[in-house]
Design a protein around this motif. Structure first.
Motif, mmCIF file in Angstrom:
data_model
loop_
_atom_site.group_PDB
_atom_site.id
_atom_site.type_symbol
_atom_site.label_atom_id
_atom_site.label_comp_id
_atom_site.label_asym_id
_atom_site.label_seq_id
_atom_site.Cartn_x
_atom_site.Cartn_y
_atom_site.Cartn_z
ATOM 1 N N LEU A 87 0.823 -1.206 0.000
ATOM 2 C CA LEU A 87 0.000 0.000 0.000
ATOM 3 C C LEU A 87 0.860 1.259 0.000
ATOM 4 C CD1 LEU A 87 -2.893 -1.038 2.389
ATOM 5 C CD2 LEU A 87 -2.947 -0.810 -0.083
ATOM 6 N N THR A 91 0.764 4.154 -3.050
ATOM 7 C CA THR A 91 0.624 5.598 -2.877
ATOM 8 C C THR A 91 1.754 6.345 -3.573
ATOM 9 O OG1 THR A 91 -0.472 5.286 -0.746
ATOM 10 C CG2 THR A 91 0.447 7.458 -1.183
ATOM 11 N N LYS A 94 0.990 6.538 -7.221
ATOM 12 C CA LYS A 94 -0.042 7.539 -7.508
ATOM 13 C C LYS A 94 0.553 8.937 -7.495
ATOM 14 C CE LYS A 94 -3.977 4.938 -5.630
ATOM 15 N NZ LYS A 94 -4.996 4.883 -4.549
ATOM 16 N N TYR A 282 -3.263 1.769 11.844
ATOM 17 C CA TYR A 282 -3.760 2.874 11.035
ATOM 18 C C TYR A 282 -3.686 4.157 11.859
ATOM 19 C CZ TYR A 282 -5.925 -0.428 7.727
ATOM 20 O OH TYR A 282 -6.159 -1.413 6.792
ATOM 21 N N ASP A 284 -5.537 7.604 11.628
ATOM 22 C CA ASP A 284 -6.607 8.337 10.967
ATOM 23 C C ASP A 284 -6.653 9.775 11.481
ATOM 24 O OD1 ASP A 284 -7.461 5.945 9.712
ATOM 25 O OD2 ASP A 284 -8.599 5.411 11.499
ATOM 26 N N LEU A 313 -4.444 12.564 -4.072
ATOM 27 C CA LEU A 313 -5.349 11.503 -3.662
ATOM 28 C C LEU A 313 -6.819 11.911 -3.747
ATOM 29 C CD1 LEU A 313 -3.488 10.027 -0.554
ATOM 30 C CD2 LEU A 313 -3.795 8.945 -2.794
ATOM 31 N N THR A 327 -8.006 11.639 6.262
ATOM 32 C CA THR A 327 -6.800 10.973 5.760
ATOM 33 C C THR A 327 -6.552 9.705 6.565
ATOM 34 O OG1 THR A 327 -5.211 12.062 7.251
ATOM 35 C CG2 THR A 327 -5.786 13.209 5.209
ATOM 36 N N GLN A 328 -5.821 8.794 5.961
ATOM 37 C CA GLN A 328 -5.423 7.580 6.669
ATOM 38 C C GLN A 328 -4.009 7.196 6.265
ATOM 39 O OE1 GLN A 328 -7.152 3.459 5.894
ATOM 40 N NE2 GLN A 328 -7.959 3.862 7.952
ATOM 41 N N GLN A 329 -3.203 6.867 7.263
ATOM 42 C CA GLN A 329 -1.877 6.309 7.040
ATOM 43 C C GLN A 329 -1.868 4.877 7.548
ATOM 44 O OE1 GLN A 329 1.613 8.736 8.007
ATOM 45 N NE2 GLN A 329 0.244 10.446 8.486
ATOM 46 N N ILE A 359 -2.002 6.504 2.768
ATOM 47 C CA ILE A 359 -2.615 5.603 1.779
ATOM 48 C C ILE A 359 -3.969 6.086 1.292
ATOM 49 C CG2 ILE A 359 -1.408 3.563 2.680
ATOM 50 C CD1 ILE A 359 -4.122 2.761 3.984
ATOM 51 N N TYR A 360 -4.584 7.082 1.954
ATOM 52 C CA TYR A 360 -5.963 7.449 1.594
ATOM 53 C C TYR A 360 -6.261 8.863 2.026
ATOM 54 C CZ TYR A 360 -11.083 7.615 1.989
ATOM 55 O OH TYR A 360 -12.401 7.975 1.894
ATOM 56 N N SER A 362 -9.870 11.774 1.555
ATOM 57 C CA SER A 362 -11.136 12.128 0.929
ATOM 58 C C SER A 362 -11.585 13.468 1.490
ATOM 59 C CB SER A 362 -12.201 11.051 1.202
ATOM 60 O OG SER A 362 -12.539 11.036 2.593
#
Length: 364
Positions: A87, A91, A94, A282, A284, A313, A327-329, A359-360, A362
């Motif tokens: 993962l 990233t 991306k 994680y 968050d 992202l 966000t998330q790591q 990794i994320y 939104s």
């Protein structure tokens, strides 16, 4: 303000690590207990990994990773990784595609291979090696808000799921300058004993190491868990970095939380009877208008600033967020859990290495 899933049970602290571990378990914050370290099968005749085999696996990984980084070959970069590492690389790819980052490229020194005594699949081993960054950092925005040194010692966990499966790199965790791995318990053949994740021979059960660290990351030095978890860059330091990252508009809420994952944990026995635990968490974080958190009527607020390193992202061209930014790591850690009944009352869990990254993200 940080969201705390484990806070209510944590406040029942009874002054001992065992009590805190039980409280965390009651809150559903510990990993699933295991009678042996992950992947060990009692009575199995699976051959042990040899030093020569581990060296070949490491050399093959380095060759493929370097070729992928130098050419930007995404398929090649993902061909020899799994878990956290996969993962993390995804990233980086991306970010490279968007022009805001690059696939990290490293140079490695000679590895010291740590071979656990194990009897079944999945098989695993650890390579301890000095790594130097060539080019741009691989983790956009840093790792847990921290900047890792361009050169440092890393602990690389390699796994093989079954006899016919390839060896893959699962995680890479870097030790801060001046931090070292304690001596391990080895037998006459050089293999290291593993530790059951539900062992009661350490200050806390090895599978509670992550939740205990999380309590300190979430609540800082005031957390009851600070009685058994040492302050440092990877505990109170992450808490301080999260607080420093607060950029919520006036009236909005900023939250962060370190929480468990579905990935398997493993542990090695240290020479003094403690455990060197490898695990994943994680991290968050969220900026939200209060109504989202309180599940009330949502009214948009002022614009939420999106850090430049997150933009790749998010959906291109989307409006500036006014409701939330999440966000998330996915992070990998190594921690030393001292033996139970240690003579020194100052003995605490020491988190000694970190890896992974964003990794994320939104926004709305």
């Amino acid at each position: 303000m940080a969201d705390r899933k484990c806070r209510t049970r944590m406040l029942a602290w009874a002054g001992a690590a065992l009590a805190l571990t039980a409280a965390l378990a009651a809150a559903g914050c510990t990993s699933t207990p295991a009678t042996t370290s992950a992947g060990t099968q009692a009575g199995s005749t699976t051959p042990e990994v040899t030093t020569a085999q581990a060296g070949q696996v490491f050399a093959a990984y380095v060759a493929v990773a370097d070729r992928a980084a130098s050419t930007g070959d995404a398929s090649l970069a993902l061909s020899n990784v799994t878990g956290v590492q996969k993962l993390t690389i995804t990233t980086q790819l991306k970010a490279a595609k968007s022009g805001t980052g690059a696939l990290a490229r490293y140079r490695y020194g000679p590895p010291a291979v740590v071979l656990p005594r194990q009897g079944g699949y999945p098989r695993w081993f650890v390579a301890s090696v000095t790594r130097s960054l060539v080019g741009r950092p691989g983790s956009p925005g840093g790792t847990a808000g921290l900047s890792l040194a361009a050169t440092g010692r890393v602990l690389m966990v390699f796994v093989q799921g079954r006899a016919t499966a390839p060896w893959l790199l699962s995680s890479t965790s870097q030790l801060p300058a001046g931090v070292s791995v304690p001596p391990l318990s080895t037998d006459s053949a050089g293999y290291v004993a593993t530790v059951p994740l539900n062992s009661g021979a350490q200050l806390a059960r090895p599978d509670a190491t992550g939740p205990l660290q999380a309590a300190v990351v979430d609540d800082g030095p005031a957390s009851p868990a600070a009685l058994v978890v040492a302050a440092g860059n990877l505990t109170t330091g992450i808490y301080a970095a999260a607080r420093a990252a607060m950029t919520a508009p006036a009236g909005d809420l900023y939250q962060w939380e370190l929480e468990g994952t579905h990935y398997s944990n493993v542990a090695l026995r240290t020479a003094d009877g403690g455990a060197l635990v490898f695990y994943e968490m994680y991290l968050d974080s969220a900026v939200e208008v209060p109504a989202i958190l309180n599940k009330g009527v949502v009214k948009t607020g002022p614009p939420i600033t999106v850090p430049g390193y997150l933009a790749f992202l998010l959906t291109p061209g989307q409006p500036v967020p006014r409701l939330s930014l999440d966000t998330q790591q996915l992070l990998s850690f190594a921690a030393v859990d001292p033996p139970a009944g240690t003579a020194s009352t100052a003995a605490k869990i020491q988190v000694i290495a970190i890896g992974g990254g964003l990794i994320y993200a939104s926004a709305a």
